[in-house]
Design an enzyme around this catalytic site. Structure first.
Site, PDB file in Angstrom:
ATOM      1  N   LYS A 192      19.826   8.292 -38.364  1.00 37.56           N
ATOM      2  CA  LYS A 192      18.896   7.419 -39.118  1.00 37.56           C
ATOM      3  C   LYS A 192      17.519   8.078 -39.023  1.00 37.56           C
ATOM      4  CE  LYS A 192      15.902   4.651 -39.016  1.00 37.56           C
ATOM      5  NZ  LYS A 192      14.551   4.856 -39.664  1.00 37.56           N
ATOM      6  N   GLU A 203      -2.161   6.890 -27.086  1.00 36.64           N
ATOM      7  CA  GLU A 203      -1.859   7.996 -27.981  1.00 36.64           C
ATOM      8  C   GLU A 203      -2.434   7.675 -29.356  1.00 36.64           C
ATOM      9  OE1 GLU A 203       2.256   8.464 -29.236  1.00 36.64           O
ATOM     10  OE2 GLU A 203       2.042  10.583 -28.735  1.00 36.64           O
ATOM     11  N   CYS A 249       3.769  15.052 -30.642  1.00 38.98           N
ATOM     12  CA  CYS A 249       3.902  14.291 -29.397  1.00 38.98           C
ATOM     13  C   CYS A 249       3.324  15.073 -28.227  1.00 38.98           C
ATOM     14  CB  CYS A 249       5.353  13.952 -29.160  1.00 38.98           C
ATOM     15  SG  CYS A 249       6.417  15.362 -29.394  1.00 38.98           S
ATOM     16  N   GLU A 296      12.777  10.549 -26.265  1.00 38.25           N
ATOM     17  CA  GLU A 296      11.625  11.455 -26.338  1.00 38.25           C
ATOM     18  C   GLU A 296      10.497  10.651 -26.955  1.00 38.25           C
ATOM     19  OE1 GLU A 296      11.546  14.465 -25.196  1.00 38.25           O
ATOM     20  OE2 GLU A 296      13.678  14.833 -24.888  1.00 38.25           O
ATOM     21  N   GLY A 304      17.928   0.994 -38.165  1.00 40.88           N
ATOM     22  CA  GLY A 304      17.709   1.500 -36.801  1.00 40.88           C
ATOM     23  C   GLY A 304      18.269   0.543 -35.752  1.00 40.88           C
TER      24      GLY A 304
END
Ligand code: NAP
Ligand code: MG
Length: 472
Positions: free
Chosen positions: A170, A379, A279, A245, A207
């Site tokens: 996905k 972030e 990332c 991750e 998802g």
């Protein structure tokens, strides 16, 4: 504009169930590029059923057979590399140079590395009176983000297939076109039906259906920490394995005596390329207080070479961010930093010059950032560098380790040994020493909230294996 209504399930393209659609937008022009189906739970169920049906046979093939298909996938990626790069430039807005060299070149290198690893991998070993078999983990659900859309797909799907797993993918809603291209390459590589399946769709529907599907035994997810946490919770209830991750807030630490100018210039590439949507971006530059103003000046100079522009122009170094939502979020963070007392060195919240259309953000450097500020902790995932001052190396280490994340980082020192000693004390999964290059065969993954599990290299293959011990 292309309109697709099909999903790749059980070895063929078939109509998506349900009538949800995703309109893919070009972030540089804001034009609609294509429409793809927003797959439903029923699509995920068909795909997982096909993957389940194919798993035992695929898992029992000898590695040499799987190697033939892996080589064909690698060749397909190479043959279509320009189409792949153009597709990602269109749907992600990534400049064509970076799209070709990194966004396409990296997954080609990763696919190639798994051809090599699979060729020598020993799937059985002797331990005393036991033979230990390294068997495939089963049916894999792979959920990927948009920032390195093909790399994330290849880093999961290729080692999973090498291990003998079957896969339901996905991909991110923003970048489904390169995922469809990947499915075509897999199809041309003549994998047996059901070994690889693609369902484009939304995280909230396709998802969650994939994460909760009873036939899926391992979930490999790349994306935000918030979604990763919810996937791990779901997986925990069903005793599924997870590889996560997640995000990062990586520090680039310049120790006294290091080559400051090089360290700052390289930092700019790590935070501004891909519009900061990496990332492992070095989003925090840590310099000694005595060199602070010099570093800020160097950062301003280096930043001036990143002029936002048309991503199809080979000269462009920085394009838009992926969506209007992300643009607003990144600009919101810049404003938050300024409100908290950070100094605007360059950039800011306005649209860049000559970029009236498109989701552009000014490459921004914030100085006088202190560790308590939100911009130093969260972030931002955009082209925003925070420069922090440290008093001594112990303080630098405390700052480097002082966030919830631990994915990547850099250390620069006059000598390699002191850089290594410092890096060994960082709570992070990857560190580049004095500008050492990214290595697509080294294990990649996080400490702390940056994730569990590793991708790439042998460890990336072993994520998709489980052992069975027979005693004699
Ligand atoms: P995201 O919202 O977490 O999305 C990642 C993927 O998960 C997308 O396919 C998304 O679908 C799907 N998803 C969303 N909600 C879901 C749910 N409840 N259940 C199952 N799947 C769901 O992340 P993003 O904002 O697209 O990507 C940026 C983030 O990813 C950043 O935090 C970045 O650091 C992280 N990232 C980490 C790495 C790494 O290797 N560590 C690499 C790249 C990115 P939709 O597309 O429909 O939202
Ligand atoms: Mg999302």
């Amino acid at each position: 504009m292309e309109v697709y209504n099909d999903q790749y399930i059980g070895g063929r393209w078939r109509p998506s169930v349900g009538d949800g659609v995703i309109t893919v937008i070009n972030p540089a022009t804001e034009d609609s590029l294509a429409v793809v189906p927003a797959g439903s739970a029923a699509d995920i169920d068909s795909a997982a059923t096909a993957a389940r049906a194919a798993q035992r046979t695929w898992g029992a093939t000898d590695p040499g057979t799987r190697l033939i298909h892996l080589k064909a996938i690698h060749e397909g990626l190479v043959a279509r590399r320009h189409e792949i790069a153009d597709t990602m430039t269109a749907e992600l807005g990534v400049p064509i140079g970076f799209s070709t060299e990194i966004q396409t070149g990296l997954p080609i290198a990763v696919a190639d590395s798994y051809v090599e690893i699979l060729a020598d991998y020993e799937f059985t070993e002797k331990v005393g009176n036991s033979t230990v078999y390294h068997e495939p983990a089963g049916v894999v659900g792979a959920i990927t983000p948009w920032n390195y859309p093909l790399h994330q797909i290849v880093a999961k799907v290729v080692p999973a297939l090498a291990a003998g797993c079957t896969v339901v993918l996905k991909p991110a809603e923003n970048t489904p076109l390169v995922a469809r291209l990947f499915a075509r390459i897999v199809h041309e590589a003549a994998l047996p039906a059901g070994v690889f399946n693609l369902v484009t769709g939304l995280g909230s529907e396709a998802g969650t259906a994939l994460a909760g599907h009873p036939q899926v035994e391992l979930l490999s997810f790349t994306g935000s920490t918030a979604v990763g946490r919810s996937i791990a919770e779901l997986a925990g209830r069903d005793i599924k394995r997870v590889a996560l991750e997640l995000g990062g807030k990586s520090a680039n630490v310049v120790l006294p005596g290091a080559d400051l100018a090089t360290a700052v210039t390289v930092n700019m590439a790590y935070i501004f390329s891909n519009s900061g949507q990496s990332c492992n971006a070095w989003s925090r530059l840590l310099v000694h207080q005595d060199q602070y103003e010099e570093a800020v000046t160097l950062a301003a100079e280096a930043a001036s070479t990143y002029v936002p522009g048309d991503p199809t122009d080979p000269e462009t170094l920085i394009g838009p961010v992926v969506s209007a939502r992300r643009r607003d979020r990144v600009r919101g963070y810049i404003q938050l930093g300024l409100d908290a007392g950070a100094r605007l060195v360059t950039g800011g919240v306005e649209a860049p010059a000559n970029c009236e259309r498109g989701f552009y953000v000014r490459p921004t450097v914030l100085a006088d950032v202190t560790p308590d500020m939100t911009v130093a902790q969260e972030e931002i995932f955009g082209p925003v560098l925070c420069v922090l001052a440290y008093r001594d190396p112990e303080h630098a280490l405390a700052l480097a380790n002082g966030t919830a994340y631990g994915l990547a980082g850099g250390v620069w020192a006059a000598d390699e040994q002191s850089a290594i000693a410092f890096a060994r004390r960082m709570d992070t999964g990857q560190v580049h020493i004095n500008g050492g290059r990214f290595n697509p065969q080294a294990p990649f993954g996080g400490y702390k909230n940056s994730g569990v599990g590793r991708e790439l290299g042998r460890q990336g293959l072993e994520e998709f294996l489980r052992t069975k011990s027979l005693q004699f």
